[in-house]
Enzyme design. Structure first.
Site, PDB file in Angstrom:
ATOM      1  N   ASP A 521       0.725  -1.145   0.128  1.00 50.36           N
ATOM      2  CA  ASP A 521      -0.014  -0.085  -0.071  1.00 50.36           C
ATOM      3  C   ASP A 521       0.918   1.199  -0.052  1.00 50.36           C
ATOM      4  O   ASP A 521       1.789   1.254   0.700  1.00 50.36           O
ATOM      5  CB  ASP A 521      -0.938  -0.119   1.191  1.00 50.36           C
ATOM      6  N   GLU A 551       1.544   0.171  -4.760  1.00 51.21           N
ATOM      7  CA  GLU A 551       1.211   1.475  -5.323  1.00 51.21           C
ATOM      8  C   GLU A 551       2.337   2.477  -5.201  1.00 51.21           C
ATOM      9  O   GLU A 551       2.717   2.780  -4.478  1.00 51.21           O
ATOM     10  CB  GLU A 551       0.028   2.178  -4.354  1.00 51.21           C
TER      11      GLU A 551
END
Length: 911
Positions: A521, A551
């Site tokens: 994340d 990400e």
């Protein structure tokens, strides 16, 4: 195996440990800095203030063990470093300092910083550089455990300005040896049980041991500090497996003073209910291994990262609504053991078709779900009512649901997914059973990890890291406040021991839970160097390559390399670590992730009507807008490879990095296909079905809506790089238009493995994130024509399965290198004369391992009508429909090289 079984198996009590315990005198009514840590301390509050402080901003930073920089300060006057064990320093402007035990003088320095320090602290800007005298440098380690206040004094000794100091630079240099420690936490060996905690700024540390997760403490033992590493340790001569523990840490918290924190272990491998106590376990203990665990192996499906076809799945979503799962297992790890359930049969079907991986939303210990007494509210209401969201929102803080992007303990399994959260052993065993079940189904297992922030920080009860080493693990701004650009309490993985915690944690999940891959994340908030070190460590732990994706968004206080070289889209070239691509995603869906209001309707995308099927709000758009979108779709199909050359809609031939995306970014950013993850839907933002309810004309039939969804699936399946899908995408999943369902409960996150409904029209989604758009959403949710039929859902499921089969049938859809793609991928129907609603390409398979075909040609026709593409280069070939699509209505004319593709259809020809 229940906790009581483990405890019963231990004949010995902790007599040896208890013998070393401190006296069990009670705390005084008004604790002070000299109040001893006793057995009563183990049951004390999470925080006891032993000596309060006025609190200071931390505008100065230690750069290393001798240099400090005061950001924004001038060189006037003199500088002194005041220290106090009891944190009672007062430094009012214009007066003299009081409450200090002593002070050291610092001199203004004009030396040039070493390159590494200059790079690390470049974000601090201008300020005064200060140096400790050589004779005082040896005193700094001891002083770091005290309150430190840096004071700029006038000639008369009065305070001109005062600030606390940020400690990471000094701690990283002085205690660098701690990075090599391999046994932080509770370790069980032949000699007994050892506890180790990195707490270099603590004044005192003790460890409390409990027989159970809820009983009285049995012992407290003072821990000893190692001055080289800053690690405190204690040893017990007994094997304490199955017991529980906490630490008592006396430490200076900058804004509070000298505090006594009763805190769990950041290296906890398991916990009791609601993370109240850490669990003592050797993860190699056979009693924690389900039958067959030692022989568990992932299916051999992924030989290179582009082989991955990933299914993103939430543990609770998977089974909580599946009545074919036993009631006690719904929403739990154990649901995956029920191979005859509708959900497991669905996953098995996808695995047989070519899906390689399930990526689980976070399964580490979460901070926002109560593991005892959470509620499952009864929800009801009309399709367009706001009643459902009111019920869900009223219960959001006490229900059993959250996505889990709120880490509390990184190394421990989440207890709400266990059948018994009170048993530290049970969650370990059941998570392993889940992994084994998925492996046996033919699916590798990945997990989402969130090392970029913690659920809480500072002195909050659910803050762990900051209550052990205040101001170290969290990233601070130039006032000493915790940055929160990621939503919460950002961590500082540029600091040595936070990077170590992240790397050690990933190693633990790899080694002890057989995790095959990780999704990071907001990975762009982490240094590339830390990610590459992590890659090496997990590879070694697994004895093979462990796939890393994440990400790579570039934003916040670290943006554009402000603090370090980031693990972001534009900074990971050559690393082999994959980042999610927003290029084709936005082109396919239309608009951007942050759109709201009429913008969500007007900004159509390549598959949902841009130019060729405008909705009532879209207005007239030039065909060049559609061509631009088609070019970005091609960028994704080419793996977003920087150096891939392609003819654009203007007729120019450009490298993909020369095509502009988003106004100022290169459309092509990856150096290899392993570095890109292609997707059109994940847990964030509206599902594609829901966004299409906004963007497709209201006249679109439910069958057409299913076809549009599968056009997006085809683009993903045919794209070079990693293919990533959100669970339920293939059965037209709806969240009733919710753009952020992280705490929207089971109601808005439901899945139906019987294929009867997609839950569109479950009521207006929660107002916090969607209320401003209710006027747009309400009439759509009330419209029964927007709900798919079971026939539509079955069509989408079967088409998706066919697309997985096609991707799995040939490595031409999963090419290994950029050179392979540049040599073998050739787009058809490009340039200014193209038919803008059709994307087409030829893949050359001659001599390519795993190609299976001499040539593959694919066509994606998003138009409402049949289209024919004439490609002279393809004339005279022996094309036939791919075996998976043998009954399709598409046609090839060898005499002219023309391909006729039905409306809203993706077709593959092979020879």
């Amino acid at each position: 195996m229940k906790q009581r079984t483990l405890v019963a198996a231990l004949p010995a009590l902790v007599a040896a440990f208890s013998a070393a315990a401190a006296p069990t005198t009670a705390l005084t009514a008004s604790p002070t800095a000299t109040t001893p840590q006793t057995l009563a301390s183990c049951e004390g509050p999470h925080e006891t203030v032993l000596a309060p402080t006025q609190g200071f901003d931390a505008r100065a930073l230690w750069l290393n063990g001798r240099l400090a920089k005061w950001a924004g300060a001038g060189t006037e006057g003199s500088f002194k470093l005041y220290y106090a064990s009891a944190a009672g320093i007062s430094a009012p402007q214009g007066a003299t300092v009081s409450g200090a035990d002593g002070a050291l003088s610092l001199s203004v320095s004009s030396e040039a910083l070493p390159a590494q320090l200059a790079q690390r602290f470049k974000y601090t800007g201008d300020g005064v550089l200060l140096a400790l005298a050589a004779a005082d440098r040896a005193r700094l380690p001891a002083l770091l455990a005290k309150q430190l206040v840096l004071v700029q004094e006038n000639a008369d000794g009065t305070v001109r300005d005062a600030t606390a100091l940020q400690l990471p630079g000094a701690l990283d240099e002085i205690y660098a040896a701690a990075e090599q420690a391999s046994d932080l936490g509770a370790s069980i060996g032949r000699g007994g049980t050892t506890f180790k905690l990195w707490a270099p700024t603590a004044q005192r540390v003790s460890v409390c041991v409990f027989d159970t997760g809820s009983g009285k403490p049995k012992s407290i033992t003072a821990m000893q500090a190692d001055t080289k590493t800053g690690i405190w340790s204690a040893n017990a001569r007994a094997n304490l497996s199955g017991r529980y523990y906490k630490y008592v840490v006396d430490v200076v918290a900058p804004k509070t003073g000298l505090v006594r924190n009763v805190v769990t272990d950041p290296y906890s491998v398991s916990l009791t209910t609601d993370s109240a106590r850490s669990y003592i376990a050797d993860l190699a203990d056979p009693r924690l291994a389900p039958p067959g665990w030692t022989k568990d192996q992932p299916p051999s499906k992924v030989h290179a990262q582009p082989d991955m076809s990933i299914y993103e799945l939430h543990v609770r979503d998977f089974s909580i609504n599946d009545l074919s799962v036993s009631a006690m297992n719904r929403g739990k790890y154990t649901a995956f053991r029920e191979t005859g359930s509708n959900g497991m049969k669905h996953l098995a079907m996808l695995a047989r078709a070519g899906l390689t991986d399930v990526h689980l939303l976070p399964v580490y210990d979460l901070g926002s779900v109560s593991e005892k007494g959470c509620v499952s509210p009864v929800v009801h209401g009309a399709p367009d009512s706001d009643q459902q969201q009111k019920i869900v929102s009223d219960n959001a803080l006490k229900d059993c649901y959250n996505w889990g992007y709120d880490p509390w303990h990184y190394n421990a399994p989440e207890g709400s997914y266990s059948t018994d959260a009170s048993d530290g052993a049970r969650r370990i065993i059941e998570l392993r059973e889940m992994v084994m079940a998925l492996h046996k189904t033919g699916l590798r297992v990945g997990t989402d990890v969130v090392y970029n922030h913690t659920y809480r920080g500072g002195q909050h009860e659910r803050s762990v890291l900051d209550r052990i080493v205040p101001g170290y693990y969290q990233r601070l701004n130039l006032k000493g406040e915790i940055e929160n650009s990621t939503c919460c309490f950002n961590t500082a993985t540029e600091n040595r021991m936070m990077a170590k915690l992240m790397i050690d944690s990933a190693e633990l999940w790899t080694k002890h839970y057989h995790i095959d891959s990780f999704r990071f994340d907001l990975m762009g908030h982490q240094p590339r160097a830390a990610m590459e070190a992590l890659q090496a460590r997990v590879n070694k732990a697994a004895g093979r390559h462990v796939n890393l994706i994440g990400e790579g968004w570039n934003f916040g206080e670290v943006a554009d390399g402000a603090r370090f070289v980031q693990a972001s889209q534009l900074s990971l070239n050559g690393s082999g670590i994959g980042t999610f691509s927003d290029r084709a995603r936005d082109a396919v869906r239309g608009g951007g992730a942050g759109d709201s209001g009429q913008q969500m309707v007007a900004q159509q995308g390549f598959v949902n009507g841009l130019v060729y099927d405008p909705n009532a709000s879209a207005g007239l758009r030039p065909v060049t807008d559609l061509m631009k979108a088609a070019d970005l779709v091609r960028v994704g199909l080419a793996g977003s490879i920087r150096s891939y050359r392609m003819q654009t809609f203007t007729g120019e031939t450009k490298e993909l990095q020369a095509i502009v995306y988003g106004g100022n970014q290169p459309a092509g950013y990856a150096s290899q296909p392993s570095e890109v993850v292609n997707y059109v839907e994940n847990h964030d933002n509206q599902t594609l079905y829901d966004i299409n309810a906004l963007k497709l004309p209201l006249s679109a039939t439910s069958a057409d809506r299913a076809r549009v969804q599968m056009l997006a699936a085809a683009i993903n399946a045919f794209s070079q790089g990693v293919a990533y899908y959100h669970a339920g995408f293939e059965i037209l999943r709806s969240k009733s238009m919710d753009r952020n369902s992280f705490e929207s409960g089971d109601w808005f996150n439901r899945l139906d493995w019987t294929y009867q409904t997609n839950y569109f029209g479950s009521g207006l989604p929660p107002a916090a994130d969607n209320g401003k758009d209710y006027a747009l959403l309400q009439p759509l949710l009330a419209n029964p024509a927007l709900r798919p039929t079971p026939v539509d859902i079955t069509f989408a499921r079967d088409t998706f399965r066919d697309l997985l089969r096609i991707r799995a049938s040939s490595t031409l859809f999963r090419m290994r290198t950029a050179d392979d793609i540049k040599k073998r991928l050739h787009f058809l129907n490009t340039g200014p004369e193209q038919i803008a609603t059709v994307v087409a390409a030829r893949l050359d398979g001659t001599g390519y391992e795993g190609a299976a075909f001499k040539t593959v040609a694919y066509f994606i026709n998003v138009d409402k009508v049949e289209q024919t593409i004439v490609a002279a280069s393809e004339a005279g070939k022996a094309y036939r429909l791919h075996p998976v699509q043998a009954g399709a209505a598409a046609r090839y004319d060898a005499a002219t090289g023309s391909f006729t593709i039905p409306a809203r259809t993706a077709i593959v020809f092979v020879e």
